[in-house]
Write a protein that holds these residues in place. Structure first.
Motif, short mmCIF file in Angstrom:
data_model
loop_
_atom_site.label_atom_id
_atom_site.label_comp_id
_atom_site.label_asym_id
_atom_site.label_seq_id
_atom_site.Cartn_x
_atom_site.Cartn_y
_atom_site.Cartn_z
N ALA A 123 0.80 -1.22 0.00
CA ALA A 123 0.00 0.00 0.00
C ALA A 123 0.83 1.25 0.00
O ALA A 123 0.48 2.23 -0.62
N GLY A 124 1.95 1.27 0.75
CA GLY A 124 2.69 2.51 0.93
C GLY A 124 3.66 2.78 -0.19
O GLY A 124 3.89 1.97 -1.06
N HIS A 125 4.28 3.95 -0.17
CA HIS A 125 5.31 4.33 -1.11
C HIS A 125 6.62 4.46 -0.37
O HIS A 125 6.67 4.73 0.82
N ALA A 126 7.72 4.33 -1.13
CA ALA A 126 9.02 4.28 -0.49
C ALA A 126 9.54 5.63 -0.07
O ALA A 126 10.27 5.75 0.88
N HIS A 127 9.17 6.65 -0.82
CA HIS A 127 9.78 7.94 -0.53
C HIS A 127 9.24 8.51 0.77
O HIS A 127 8.10 8.29 1.14
N PRO A 128 10.04 9.26 1.49
CA PRO A 128 9.60 9.82 2.77
C PRO A 128 8.54 10.87 2.56
O PRO A 128 8.37 11.39 1.48
N PRO A 129 7.79 11.21 3.64
CA PRO A 129 6.77 12.26 3.51
C PRO A 129 7.40 13.54 3.00
O PRO A 129 8.53 13.89 3.33
N HIS A 130 6.65 14.26 2.17
CA HIS A 130 7.18 15.47 1.60
C HIS A 130 6.05 16.45 1.32
O HIS A 130 4.89 16.07 1.29
N ASP A 131 6.42 17.67 1.11
CA ASP A 131 5.46 18.72 0.77
C ASP A 131 5.36 18.80 -0.75
O ASP A 131 6.33 19.09 -1.44
N ASP A 132 4.15 18.50 -1.29
CA ASP A 132 3.97 18.48 -2.74
C ASP A 132 4.29 19.81 -3.38
O ASP A 132 4.65 19.88 -4.55
N SER A 133 4.16 20.91 -2.64
CA SER A 133 4.43 22.22 -3.22
C SER A 133 5.91 22.44 -3.46
O SER A 133 6.31 23.21 -4.31
N ASP B 173 8.16 19.63 -3.74
CA ASP B 173 8.72 18.46 -4.41
C ASP B 173 7.69 17.91 -5.38
O ASP B 173 6.64 17.45 -4.97
N GLU B 174 8.01 17.96 -6.67
CA GLU B 174 7.06 17.52 -7.68
C GLU B 174 6.97 16.00 -7.73
O GLU B 174 6.02 15.46 -8.27
N ARG B 175 7.97 15.30 -7.23
CA ARG B 175 7.95 13.84 -7.29
C ARG B 175 7.00 13.28 -6.24
O ARG B 175 7.22 13.43 -5.05
N ALA B 176 5.95 12.61 -6.72
CA ALA B 176 4.96 12.05 -5.79
C ALA B 176 4.79 10.56 -5.99
O ALA B 176 3.78 9.99 -5.61
N TYR B 177 5.76 9.91 -6.60
CA TYR B 177 5.65 8.48 -6.85
C TYR B 177 7.06 7.91 -6.99
O TYR B 177 8.04 8.64 -7.11
N GLY B 178 7.14 6.57 -7.00
CA GLY B 178 8.44 5.93 -7.16
C GLY B 178 9.27 5.99 -5.89
O GLY B 178 8.78 6.31 -4.81
N ILE C 155 11.49 -2.59 2.50
CA ILE C 155 10.91 -2.84 1.18
C ILE C 155 9.49 -3.37 1.26
O ILE C 155 8.65 -3.06 0.39
N GLU C 156 9.17 -4.13 2.30
CA GLU C 156 7.87 -4.81 2.38
C GLU C 156 6.66 -3.88 2.22
O GLU C 156 5.68 -4.25 1.58
N PRO C 157 6.67 -2.66 2.78
CA PRO C 157 5.48 -1.81 2.62
C PRO C 157 5.30 -1.23 1.22
O PRO C 157 4.27 -0.61 0.95
N LEU C 158 6.27 -1.41 0.33
CA LEU C 158 6.20 -0.76 -0.97
C LEU C 158 5.10 -1.32 -1.86
O LEU C 158 4.79 -2.51 -1.82
N HIS C 159 4.56 -0.45 -2.70
CA HIS C 159 3.69 -0.88 -3.79
C HIS C 159 4.54 -1.67 -4.79
O HIS C 159 5.75 -1.44 -4.91
N ALA C 160 3.94 -2.60 -5.52
CA ALA C 160 4.69 -3.40 -6.48
C ALA C 160 5.41 -2.54 -7.51
O ALA C 160 6.55 -2.83 -7.90
N ALA C 161 4.77 -1.45 -7.95
CA ALA C 161 5.40 -0.56 -8.93
C ALA C 161 6.63 0.11 -8.34
O ALA C 161 7.64 0.32 -9.04
N ASP C 162 6.59 0.46 -7.06
CA ASP C 162 7.74 1.08 -6.41
C ASP C 162 8.87 0.08 -6.20
O ASP C 162 10.05 0.43 -6.31
N THR C 163 8.51 -1.16 -5.90
CA THR C 163 9.54 -2.20 -5.77
C THR C 163 10.22 -2.43 -7.11
O THR C 163 11.45 -2.61 -7.18
N ALA C 164 9.43 -2.43 -8.20
CA ALA C 164 10.01 -2.56 -9.54
C ALA C 164 10.93 -1.37 -9.83
O ALA C 164 12.01 -1.54 -10.41
N ASP C 165 10.53 -0.19 -9.40
CA ASP C 165 11.36 1.01 -9.56
C ASP C 165 12.68 0.85 -8.82
O ASP C 165 13.75 1.22 -9.32
N LEU C 166 12.62 0.28 -7.62
CA LEU C 166 13.83 0.05 -6.83
C LEU C 166 14.76 -0.93 -7.54
O LEU C 166 15.97 -0.71 -7.61
#
Length: 488
Positions: free
Chosen positions: A27-37, A39-44, A69-80
């Motif tokens: 369910a989760g994403h790998a990148h740490p919490p961030h302010d979208d304003s 940091d434009e990167r919101a995935y991977g 790694i376990e909490p990552l979405h499959a797409a994020d694990t593939a990115d890793l």
């Protein structure tokens, strides 16, 4: 039951769980919490995260890496997996092997995926394929060598094997290859209440996500579809037949994937049933599949316009990359000699007026760039059907006029510079050549792809070669020919 059975139901498009749900794997994403304003990167995954996992693997602290790694979405694990260094890739796969999520393979780059297949046994790959939707399973194994593909198919459950083989029986890049075989279909005589009860009761058989319920006749031919939003707003006693959208957009199994994408784009579809020649329901294509198609088609056109043939990526081997690019470089070499031949006709003129050699590249370069601009728009417009025989004359006229006007603008600019540099006559000559070449670039930037389309040749493949040749030859001939006539 499946798409080839009455009242078919099955799994649908792979669902994406809500982010942050602690009870949902991936369910989760790998990148740490961030302010979208900020940091434009919101995935991977973030580069820092990749470095951290690599350091843990090198230090032999696999369990700590696994916990991250376990909490990552499959797409994020593939990115890793794609971003981590080649030396750490095999240990990372070994770390993920227990309970490996098959969705990870579906998100991997094709070239890298084939490389990683060697780290798995055929039975492991077969188990992964069996977990995927039919379209993802086909995409996973269609490019494998015959021996590996046969081994995987042999280890698949019989029902899954039949469906995958049926999809593989359709030509590549057609709807039959792309369709998911698991869907929800009900007969015309059912009511809303019965349909809802069926959906609630058959939770294990139903797709995780589906958008339309397809309505079929006794011959399993599609007679319409009912969007879920319409179904849920009706009384239980309402007949399904009364809710059917009769003008449902069916997709023949033989339709090319580019046409499928255009159909979804034109009618803003979310899903569409795939049918055989008799209208019998075979499967379904959903909008998430079409997003991949559009991405692939756009990438394919871009690579072809750049003279890169075949499948290529940053993960492709050096020898294969050289091979895919050398053929087009050879063609470009031949066209370059054609331009050189034109220059050789005016060898005496160039020896007499050396300034011409200085200014020649300007005319050819401007024509080539202007033509590429027009060509790119034309090729993409043909792909999306915005440019066709019905409006071709108007578009050709428009682009020729644009080329002429740009030619006049830059003729004044370049002419003045050449005037101050080499004198008024050379300034006038290069100005006239500039107008001629930019007009020709705009005209043939549309005519070439239109002509290739008429000949059933992919405009993205050959257009740039022809256009470059024309703008170089016309540019050099116009500039040197005018110079010979006026200055000598």
């Amino acid at each position: 039951m499946r798409a080839d059975e009455q009242d078919t139901t099955g799994r649908g498009p792979a669902g994406h769980p809500e982010q942050g749900d602690p009870d949902t794997h991936g369910a989760g994403h790998a990148h740490p919490p961030h302010d979208d304003s900020d940091d434009e990167r919101a995935y991977g995954v973030e580069p820092e995260f990749v470095d951290e996992i690599a350091d843990l693997l090198r230090a032999g602290r696999g369990e700590e890496a696994r916990a991250l790694i376990e909490p990552l979405h499959a797409a994020d694990t593939a990115d890793l997996i794609e971003r981590i260094g080649p030396d750490e890739r095999a240990p990372l796969i070994e770390l993920l092997r227990p309970g490996f999520d098959a969705e990870i393979l579906a998100h991997l780059n094709h070239d890298l995926r084939e490389e990683l297949f060697g780290l798995f046994e055929p039975k492991e790959l077969a188990a992964a394929v069996a977990e995927l939707e039919t379209d993802d399973a086909v995409d996973l194994i269609e490019d494998l060598d015959e021996e590996t593909r046969a081994q995987i198919l042999e280890n698949l459950p019989a029902a899954e094997r039949v469906l995958v083989q049926e999809n593989l029986g359709y030509e590549e890049y057609t709807a039959g290859r792309l369709m998911q075989r698991d869907l929800v279909a009900v007969p015309q005589f059912w009511t809303v209440g019965r349909t809802i009860d069926y959906v609630r009761a058959a939770t294990e058989e139903l797709p995780e996500d589906f958008y339309d319920i397809f309505v079929v006749d006794p011959m399993h031919r599609v007679v319409g579809a009912v969007p879920l939003s319409r179904l849920l707003r009706q009384k239980r006693s309402t007949r399904i037949a009364d809710l059917v959208t009769e003008e449902v957009d069916t997709v023949p199994a033989t339709m090319g994937q580019e046409e499928v994408a255009n159909l979804f784009r034109h009618y803003a579809l979310v899903s569409a049933p795939v049918v055989d020649a008799s209208g019998r329901l075979l499967g379904v294509i959903t909008v998430d599949d079409v997003v991949h198609i559009i991405d692939e088609e756009a990438e394919d056109d871009l690579l072809k316009l750049g003279g890169v043939s075949g499948d290529t990526s940053v993960y492709q081997r050096v020898r294969e990359t050289v091979k895919s690019r050398a053929s087009w470089l050879l063609v470009n070499l031949f066209t370059a000699f054609m331009a050189a031949g034109v220059i050789s006709l005016f060898e005496e003129t160039i020896q007499t007026i050396v300034a011409l050699a200085v200014l020649m590249p300007i005319v050819a370069s401007m024509g080539g760039n202007a033509g590429t601009q027009t060509l790119t728009v034309a090729v993409r417009s043909l792909a999306t059907h915005e440019l066709s025989s019905s409006n071709a004359a108007r578009v050709v006229g428009k682009e020729a006029l644009v080329g002429l006007l740009n030619g006049l603008i830059f003729a004044v600019l370049v002419g003045l510079i050449a005037w101050g540099w080499f004198g008024p006559m050379i300034g006038a000559v290069i100005a006239c050549a500039m107008v001629i070449n930019l007009f020709v670039a705009g005209l043939f930037g549309v005519l070439i792809p239109l002509g290739l389309e008429k000949l059933n040749v992919d405009p993205a493949v050959a257009s740039s070669v022809f256009l470059t040749t024309i703008t170089d030859v016309v540019g050099f001939f116009a500039f040197l020919g005018l110079a010979t006539a006026v200055l000598l």
